[in-house]
Design a protein around this motif. Structure first.
Motif, short mmCIF file in Angstrom:
data_model
loop_
_atom_site.label_atom_id
_atom_site.label_comp_id
_atom_site.label_asym_id
_atom_site.label_seq_id
_atom_site.Cartn_x
_atom_site.Cartn_y
_atom_site.Cartn_z
N PHE A 44 0.83 -1.21 0.00
CA PHE A 44 0.00 0.00 0.00
C PHE A 44 0.87 1.26 0.00
O PHE A 44 0.58 2.22 -0.72
CB PHE A 44 -0.93 0.01 1.22
N MET A 45 1.96 1.25 0.78
CA MET A 45 2.85 2.41 0.83
C MET A 45 3.55 2.64 -0.51
O MET A 45 3.92 3.76 -0.84
CB MET A 45 3.89 2.22 1.94
N LEU A 46 3.73 1.57 -1.27
CA LEU A 46 4.30 1.71 -2.61
C LEU A 46 3.26 2.18 -3.61
O LEU A 46 3.58 2.89 -4.57
CB LEU A 46 4.87 0.35 -3.05
N CYS A 47 2.00 1.84 -3.36
CA CYS A 47 0.93 2.09 -4.34
C CYS A 47 0.37 3.51 -4.27
O CYS A 47 0.13 4.13 -5.31
CB CYS A 47 -0.19 1.07 -4.14
N TRP A 48 0.16 4.03 -3.06
CA TRP A 48 -0.59 5.29 -2.98
C TRP A 48 0.12 6.47 -3.66
O TRP A 48 -0.58 7.33 -4.25
CB TRP A 48 -0.98 5.61 -1.54
N PRO A 49 1.47 6.57 -3.66
CA PRO A 49 2.06 7.68 -4.42
C PRO A 49 1.77 7.60 -5.92
O PRO A 49 1.60 8.64 -6.57
CB PRO A 49 3.57 7.52 -4.14
N ALA A 50 1.70 6.38 -6.46
CA ALA A 50 1.37 6.24 -7.88
C ALA A 50 -0.06 6.68 -8.17
O ALA A 50 -0.33 7.36 -9.16
CB ALA A 50 1.58 4.79 -8.32
N VAL A 51 -0.99 6.29 -7.29
CA VAL A 51 -2.39 6.72 -7.45
C VAL A 51 -2.50 8.23 -7.30
O VAL A 51 -3.19 8.89 -8.10
CB VAL A 51 -3.28 5.99 -6.43
N ALA A 52 -1.83 8.78 -6.32
CA ALA A 52 -1.87 10.22 -6.11
C ALA A 52 -1.30 10.98 -7.30
O ALA A 52 -1.83 12.02 -7.70
CB ALA A 52 -1.11 10.59 -4.83
N TYR A 53 -0.23 10.46 -7.87
CA TYR A 53 0.36 11.11 -9.05
C TYR A 53 -0.62 11.16 -10.21
O TYR A 53 -0.78 12.19 -10.87
CB TYR A 53 1.63 10.36 -9.47
N ILE A 54 -1.32 10.04 -10.45
CA ILE A 54 -2.27 10.02 -11.55
C ILE A 54 -3.43 10.98 -11.28
O ILE A 54 -3.91 11.67 -12.18
CB ILE A 54 -2.78 8.58 -11.78
#
Length: 504
Positions: free
Chosen positions: A302-312
């Motif tokens: 989850f800690m790896l995923c949320w920055p990618a979602v936030a960027y999009i």
């Protein structure tokens, strides 16, 4: 019966054994080459870097012969990426010239070397995932990537985003390994030289560290970011000012054009959530369903995923959207999906439900392969300009006096200087010439894009030219009840090669 099926699945996925890492890496390279060979041509977005590599390899320091001075494009781009690839390709290019091979082999070489650079960075990211998660997660990350289309299709494409992608993957590997000094330098190179938006993407991972109270890491990044910015900015300004023959910071001018002037929307707009409902499902395929599972089952995922979602989400506020703008997130989402896949596969024999989950997982891989094959078939028909150039050279291979005009549509869909194979021929890309006018009639051959239903683009040449060949391109999908999977790829003639009648 269930145990027999799982035994067969175990054999089918024996590539997940630890000893198979080299084989998986080799498969990445092989599939990259397959994508390159099936789709060897490029489009207009890739033209600057491709033409720059051609000119560096074939014109050396003769800047007056470089394509970018005649066709500068809307905004300037850096030469640092093309320089790196061209220097790497130079020994092989010398051999192609020594054996008098077609110049088009040079295009294969530069694209292949770019792809190898990106794959090297991707494997560095995979090894970092192994350290942060497990070896099985790393292997599933590679397997998922192997069965998807867009990542391996794009890694050889000379887009600014792809040059940046290699640096972004290296920066992410450094972040996972907590090597923050190198993270600052690679992130700075990606943002200041190639694509400034990567600063937002990678900055969100720094924010994740800040939220977890890793203040020492933040200080280490800041301490290295300042000298990195000075060195990297100086490098791009120095090199690019020479090639562009004026003082400039290319990515700074791109940033000014796209953000401050907000002119990127002139190239089309898409709905706010387009990346989420269109791009990610196409790019990730079956892994799209595994990402939420990985986030729920694993806190680190989850800690790896949320920055990618936030960027999009942040990037979705820009009206102009393209898949390549978020390609940096695909390996991150695949890593999160790999956490779910590894957990499912590890527990496949513990219960009937888990066995069924493993069957579903294999089914997703099979669907991935089918989808990738379908996308690759469509992509092959999406570069009519390149196919038209190849056709003309084949038809008129005995002539040395061809003077051909290449219209805008042709130039945008596959033509590059690498496709201009004959030194004795004249290739002209002058725009806005009146159809049927004296200048157009002065050419021995014309390449005409025909996009209207009534083929009105051909009317000015009915009495003056004959048709040498037509080239078809992708024209959407159709439904057929006679063939599985009930979808057909439609094509239509969109490019015409015309020959002046007095030339016959």
């Amino acid at each position: 019966m269930g145990q027999q099926r799982l035994s067969l699945l175990s054999l089918f996925l024996d590539i997940l054994h630890p000893s198979s890492m080299r084989m998986l890496s080799a498969m990445l390279a092989v599939l990259m080459v397959v994508h390159l060979v099936i789709c060897p041509y490029t489009k207009v977005e890739e033209s600057f870097n491709l033409q720059a590599m051609h000119d560096i390899l074939n014109h050396d320091v003769q800047l007056d012969k470089y394509d970018h001075l005649e066709f500068p494009g809307v905004v300037p781009r850096t030469f640092l990426g093309p320089l790196l690839v061209s220097v790497s390709a130079y020994p092989a290019v010398v051999l192609t010239k020594l054996f008098s091979l077609s110049k088009f082999y040079q295009q294969y070489l530069v694209r292949g070397i770019l792809g190898l650079y990106v794959l090297w960075a991707f494997l560095a990211f995979c090894r970092a995932v192994k350290l942060r998660f497990s070896v099985s997660v790393m292997r599933w990350l590679i397997v998922l990537t192997l069965t998807q289309f867009h990542f391996l299709f794009y890694v050889t494409r000379p887009l600014p985003n792809i040059f940046a992608l290699g640096l972004v993957l290296t920066a992410l590997a450094c972040w996972l390994r907590q090597r923050y000094a190198m993270f600052a330098w690679t992130a700075g190179a990606a943002a200041l030289i190639f694509r400034f938006e990567t600063l937002i993407f990678l900055g969100l991972f720094v924010l994740a560290d800040l939220l977890r109270g890793r203040f020492a890491a933040i200080l280490e990044i800041i301490k290295n970011a300042i000298p990195a910015a000075v060195v990297l900015l100086g490098m791009t300004v120095l090199v690019d000012s020479v090639f562009w023959q004026r003082y400039l910071w290319p990515e700074g001018e791109v940033l000014w054009f796209n953000v401050y002037l907000n002119k990127s929307s002139q190239w089309g707009t898409s709905p706010f959530l387009w990346y989420f409902y269109s791009v990610l499902p196409r790019a990730l395929l079956g892994a799209f369903l595994l990402v939420p599972v990985g986030c729920v089952n694993s806190g680190p995922a989850f800690m790896l995923c949320w920055p990618a979602v936030a960027y999009i989400l942040i990037y979705s506020f820009l009206p102009h959207k393209e898949l390549r703008f978020i390609i940096y997130t695909f390996p991150v989402f695949n890593a999160v999906a790999a956490c779910a896949a590894a957990n499912i596969w590890r527990n496949r024999s513990k219960s009937l439900l888990r066995s069924l989950s493993a069957l579903v997982l294999v089914g997703l891989l099979a669907l991935n392969v089918a989808g990738t094959s379908f996308f690759l078939y469509i992509a092959h028909h999406n570069y009519p300009g390149g196919q038209t150039m190849a056709s003309l050279h084949k038809i008129e291979q005995q002539r040395n006096d061809v003077n051909v005009h290449i219209d805008v549509y042709t130039a945008q869909t596959g033509v590059s200087r690498f496709t201009q194979l004959r030194d004795s021929w004249r290739y002209n890309k002058t725009e806005d010439l009146p159809p049927g006018g004296a200048e157009m009639l002065s050419f021995s051959h014309l390449m005409v894009g025909v996009l209207s239903e009534n083929r009105s683009e051909l009317e000015p040449y009915i009495s003056t030219h004959s048709v040498l060949d037509t080239v078809s391109s992708y024209d959407g999908l159709g439904i057929s009840c006679k063939t599985f999977p009930f979808l057909t790829v439609k094509t239509k003639d969109t490019l015409w090669i015309l020959k002046r009648l007095t030339e016959e």
